[in-house]
Design an enzyme around this catalytic site. Structure first.
Site, PDB file in Angstrom:
ATOM      1  N   CYS A   2      -6.663 -12.051  -1.281  1.00  0.00           N
ATOM      2  CA  CYS A   2      -7.769 -13.000  -1.364  1.00  0.00           C
ATOM      3  C   CYS A   2      -8.412 -13.123   0.014  1.00  0.00           C
ATOM      4  CB  CYS A   2      -7.377 -14.388  -1.838  1.00  0.00           C
ATOM      5  SG  CYS A   2      -6.738 -14.425  -3.500  1.00  0.00           S
ATOM      6  N   ARG A  27      -9.233  -7.363   0.759  1.00  0.00           N
ATOM      7  CA  ARG A  27      -8.151  -8.322   0.542  1.00  0.00           C
ATOM      8  C   ARG A  27      -7.940  -8.643  -0.932  1.00  0.00           C
ATOM      9  NH1 ARG A  27      -6.926 -10.910   5.483  1.00  0.00           N
ATOM     10  NH2 ARG A  27      -5.852 -12.542   4.344  1.00  0.00           N
ATOM     11  N   TRP A  70      -7.581 -11.732  -5.323  1.00  0.00           N
ATOM     12  CA  TRP A  70      -6.475 -10.895  -5.791  1.00  0.00           C
ATOM     13  C   TRP A  70      -5.624 -11.850  -6.618  1.00  0.00           C
ATOM     14  CZ3 TRP A  70      -1.078 -10.627  -5.241  1.00  0.00           C
ATOM     15  CH2 TRP A  70      -0.498  -9.400  -5.600  1.00  0.00           C
ATOM     16  N   ASN A  96      -6.755 -19.049  -0.300  1.00  0.00           N
ATOM     17  CA  ASN A  96      -5.902 -17.854  -0.246  1.00  0.00           C
ATOM     18  C   ASN A  96      -4.469 -18.343  -0.074  1.00  0.00           C
ATOM     19  OD1 ASN A  96      -4.639 -15.408   0.389  1.00  0.00           O
ATOM     20  ND2 ASN A  96      -5.229 -15.546   2.537  1.00  0.00           N
ATOM     21  N   GLY A  97      -3.568 -17.931  -0.958  1.00  0.00           N
ATOM     22  CA  GLY A  97      -2.176 -18.368  -0.854  1.00  0.00           C
ATOM     23  C   GLY A  97      -1.681 -18.830  -2.217  1.00  0.00           C
ATOM     24  N   GLU A 452       6.448   8.141   3.219  1.00  0.00           N
ATOM     25  CA  GLU A 452       5.081   7.703   3.506  1.00  0.00           C
ATOM     26  C   GLU A 452       4.063   8.594   2.780  1.00  0.00           C
ATOM     27  OE1 GLU A 452       3.504   5.296   4.285  1.00  0.00           O
ATOM     28  OE2 GLU A 452       1.618   5.892   5.207  1.00  0.00           O
ATOM     29  N   LYS A 456       1.375   7.230  -0.004  1.00  0.00           N
ATOM     30  CA  LYS A 456      -0.071   7.467   0.086  1.00  0.00           C
ATOM     31  C   LYS A 456      -0.567   8.082  -1.216  1.00  0.00           C
ATOM     32  CE  LYS A 456      -0.962   5.424   2.735  1.00  0.00           C
ATOM     33  NZ  LYS A 456      -0.091   4.717   3.591  1.00  0.00           N
ATOM     34  N   GLU A 459      -0.266   5.504  -4.376  1.00  0.00           N
ATOM     35  CA  GLU A 459      -1.101   4.301  -4.388  1.00  0.00           C
ATOM     36  C   GLU A 459      -2.583   4.630  -4.523  1.00  0.00           C
ATOM     37  OE1 GLU A 459      -1.012   1.827  -0.842  1.00  0.00           O
ATOM     38  OE2 GLU A 459      -0.799   3.572   0.447  1.00  0.00           O
ATOM     39  N   HIS A 475      21.423  15.040  -6.715  1.00  0.00           N
ATOM     40  CA  HIS A 475      22.383  14.121  -7.334  1.00  0.00           C
ATOM     41  C   HIS A 475      21.765  13.382  -8.522  1.00  0.00           C
ATOM     42  CE1 HIS A 475      25.532  14.747  -4.360  1.00  0.00           C
ATOM     43  NE2 HIS A 475      24.588  14.705  -3.431  1.00  0.00           N
ATOM     44  N   LYS A 566      -5.151  -5.612   0.801  1.00  0.00           N
ATOM     45  CA  LYS A 566      -4.762  -5.161   2.134  1.00  0.00           C
ATOM     46  C   LYS A 566      -3.649  -6.005   2.751  1.00  0.00           C
ATOM     47  CE  LYS A 566      -5.442  -2.575   5.820  1.00  0.00           C
ATOM     48  NZ  LYS A 566      -4.853  -1.247   5.685  1.00  0.00           N
TER      49      LYS A 566
HETATM   50  C1  F6R Z   1       0.346   1.143   2.126  1.00  0.00           C
HETATM   51  C2  F6R Z   1       0.165  -0.100   2.856  1.00  0.00           C
HETATM   52  C3  F6R Z   1       1.169  -1.169   2.668  1.00  0.00           C
HETATM   53  C4  F6R Z   1       1.354  -1.976   3.955  1.00  0.00           C
HETATM   54  C5  F6R Z   1       2.292  -3.166   3.694  1.00  0.00           C
HETATM   55  C6  F6R Z   1       2.540  -3.957   4.969  1.00  0.00           C
HETATM   56  O1  F6R Z   1      -0.627   2.093   2.441  1.00  0.00           O
HETATM   57  O2  F6R Z   1      -0.799  -0.268   3.572  1.00  0.00           O
HETATM   58  O3  F6R Z   1       2.381  -0.659   2.215  1.00  0.00           O
HETATM   59  O4  F6R Z   1       1.886  -1.146   4.931  1.00  0.00           O
HETATM   60  O5  F6R Z   1       1.731  -4.002   2.737  1.00  0.00           O
HETATM   61  O6  F6R Z   1       1.368  -4.440   5.510  1.00  0.00           O
HETATM   62  P1  F6R Z   1       1.260  -4.834   7.021  1.00  0.00           P
HETATM   63  O7  F6R Z   1       1.393  -3.600   7.834  1.00  0.00           O
HETATM   64  O8  F6R Z   1      -0.091  -5.458   7.141  1.00  0.00           O
HETATM   65  O9  F6R Z   1       2.374  -5.791   7.299  1.00  0.00           O
END
Ligand code: F6R
Length: 571
Positions: A2, A27, A70, A96-97, A452, A456, A459, A475, A566
């Site tokens: 949000c 967000r 969100w 937001n929250g 990682e 990527k 998602e 396994h 985000k």
């Molecule tokens: C994936 C991604 C998330 C963030 C996670 C932590 O591409 O961006 O997995 O890494 O939500 O977010 P931060 O780094 O803001 O604590």
């Protein structure tokens, strides 16, 4: 998670708020809404979908608030979209929250609720308290009733804005008589670089001036100068923020490598004098933390790593003699902040967002200096985190300057690596578009790369993908490999064992994508890596690009993957 925006000034607020929301769309993008105050009424415009849905709203007034959602409590509907307005329409609120006691509060409020949200209790409570109290006292009383985390922008029908926060971020931008409220600085960077970061429990009244209070008393909060420029938060001719952010990495890795000498020394002191070192974060940042622990161990110091939400279950094992290294792009991740609330240890933040809650609460911080990261999937922040963590490890070995040079060399090779593999990445992405399942394997530090790269891809493309330590794959999961199943193998660490694990999949019909400096005869695709001391920073980049291209080819918006946001400010 949000985004909220507010504007108080002389100009048409709806336009300012809309522009601000566009910057915060990362967000959350389930629904959007704007309210303006033009005495005597509050006017709102709300819609399901992205912020674009509330462009040019037919509402006037020089005060305004807005929200990009969100969803947490209540489905994605127009009724649940913010702003929410009080019974007598004197107060509009964006939030937001999460208000944890909203069900209980609802029972105490005599008003007709129009949404299923937790937020709607706030405008009703404010309106009730404003009947008999000054603004300052009314807000103080409402805050005492709310449990949970919140950043709230409220607007009165007479135009005053009220901002209050606990747990979730809220920043006030100050611009020659105009005021901007926002979840982070990006919406108002174009107008002003002067910002006041509200502290937990603060509430501000904006009525042509701004006054900040905490627990009923006026407090003074420093006006900080933000040195991010507005251009950094725009696409600069790229199709998507993500594409721009991937390509920025030669620059951002270099910037991350230039840490202030005394800040770095203080970080090293904290590690050296700690009994135990815990590195933590969530998602992508957790993989950086995990690699960071390996770098620190290689430098001769013991270090552990675990994702914050899991580490919280044994937070009592972390003592005041220890140190927690908290890795985060946003500095607002609730799972991380909650763990830190539970621990006694000093906190060293490795963080990107200037003035974020983590940056302010930590005992010491190193900014990774990646600049605004707008694409929801983390790219340049990850490689900047690795750079800072590696620099710390070099410093622990008293090799700071030599290490910095090596990191600068690595930065130089990022564009080369993309260029050398451009065609292979393009073809790989076309191939992946047709696939339903992808497996990633790697050993030791190659395992974090597998995790990682896997995150990527899934998602952004919504293709089912999983990552395993190379040794683990056989396994059980190997049973899922059939003719044409893609298996991506990071081969650098423990080459011969990693190669064997890859071949175990190949001999069951898997299509192999190999990553390393030796071309493998059996590979269907090979991502070629140069020799380098910091290979993790290089290895991830082609997979950021491949995931980006796969998403675009599937018709997805890589900047806004579905269901995600985000900064994850809820637990
Ligand atoms: C994936 C991604 C998330 C963030 C996670 C932590 O591409 O961006 O997995 O890494 O939500 O977010 P931060 O780094 O803001 O604590």
């Amino acid at each position: 998670m949000c985004g909220i925006v507010g504007y108080y000034g002389d100009e048409e607020a709806s336009e300012k708020v809309f522009r601000g929301l566009k910057k915060l769309e990362y967000r959350g993008y389930d629904s959007a809404g704007i309210a303006t105050a033009g005495n005597p009424t509050i006017k709102t415009e709300k819609a399901v979908g992205e912020v674009e849905e509330v462009r040019n709203p037919d509402i006037d007034g020089t005060s305004g608030i807005g929200h990009t959602r969100w969803a947490t409590h209540g489905g994605v509907t127009q009724e649940n979209a913010h702003p929410h307005v009080s019974e007598q329409e004197k107060v509009a609120v964006v939030h937001n929250g999460i208000i944890e006691n909203y069900q209980e509060l609802k029972q105490q409020i005599d008003a007709e609720f129009k949404s299923e949200t937790d937020t709607e209790v706030i405008p009703h409570l404010l309106e009730e308290k404003l009947r008999q109290n000054t603004i300052k006292d009314a807000v103080n009383k409402v805050m005492k009733k709310l449990e949970g985390s919140y950043a709230v922008a409220a607007m009165l029908d007479t135009g005053e804005l009220i901002a209050f926060r606990k747990g979730s971020p809220l920043v006030l931008g100050i611009d020659n008589g105009e005021y901007h409220l926002a979840s982070d600085v990006t919406p108002f960077l174009k107008h002003t670089s002067k910002a006041v970061f509200l502290e937990d429990g603060d509430y501000a009244v904006i009525d042509g001036d701004h006054t900040v209070y905490n627990s009923g008393k006026q407090v003074s909060r420093e006006i900080q100068e933000i040195d991010w420029d507005a251009e950094q938060a725009s696409k600069e001719g790229h199709n998507h923020f993500m594409e721009k952010e991937i390509k920025e990495q030669p620059k951002t890795v270099k910037r991350a490598a230039y840490q202030d000498k005394s800040d770095l020394e203080k970080a090293v002191d904290m590690i050296e004098s700690a009994e135990d070192v815990y590195l933590t974060g969530c998602g992508t940042a957790s993989f950086a933390a995990s690699l960071g622990a390996k770098y620190i161990r290689e430098s001769g110091h013991e270090a552990h790593s675990e994702q914050s939400h899991e580490l919280e279950y044994r937070s009592d094992e972390i003592t005041e003699e220890d140190i927690v290294i908290a890795v985060s792009q946003s500095g607002e991740t609730a799972d991380l902040l909650s763990l830190l609330d539970e621990t006694q240890a000093d906190v060293l933040a490795v963080v990107n967002v200037v003035g974020s809650t983590l940056a302010r609460q930590a005992d010491h911080k190193l900014y990774v200096n990646a600049g605004p990261e707008i694409g929801v999937a983390s790219t340049k922040a990850f490689t900047a985190q690795l750079t800072v963590l590696k620099l710390i490890a070099y410093s622990l070995e008293n090799r700071t300057e030599e290490g910095r040079e090596k990191l600068l060399d690595t930065a130089e090779k990022i564009s080369e690596t993309i260029d050398a593999n451009r065609q292979e990445i393009e073809e790989l992405s076309t191939y992946l578009v047709e696939k339903d399942h992808v497996y990633f394997i790697g050993r030791d530090k190659g395992y974090e790369m597998a995790r990682e790269a896997n995150l990527k891809l899934k998602e952004l493309s919504y293709i089912h993908a999983e990552a395993f330590p190379g040794g683990e794959f056989k396994h059980g999961t190997l049973a899922l490999v059939e003719e044409g199943t893609p298996v991506v193998a990071f081969l650098r660490e423990d080459y011969s064992q990693a190669y064997n694990n890859m071949m175990e999949a190949h001999s069951r019909g898997a299509d192999i994508v190999s990553v390393g400096d030796t071309k493998i005869e059996e590979s269907n695709f090979h991502i070629d890596m140069p020799e380098d001391e910091n290979p993790e920073i290089l290895e991830i980049v082609p997979f950021q690009m491949a995931a980006y291209l796969t998403a675009v080819k599937k018709g997805h918006n890589p900047d806004k993957p579905r269901n995600l946001a985000k900064s994850v400010t809820v637990k």
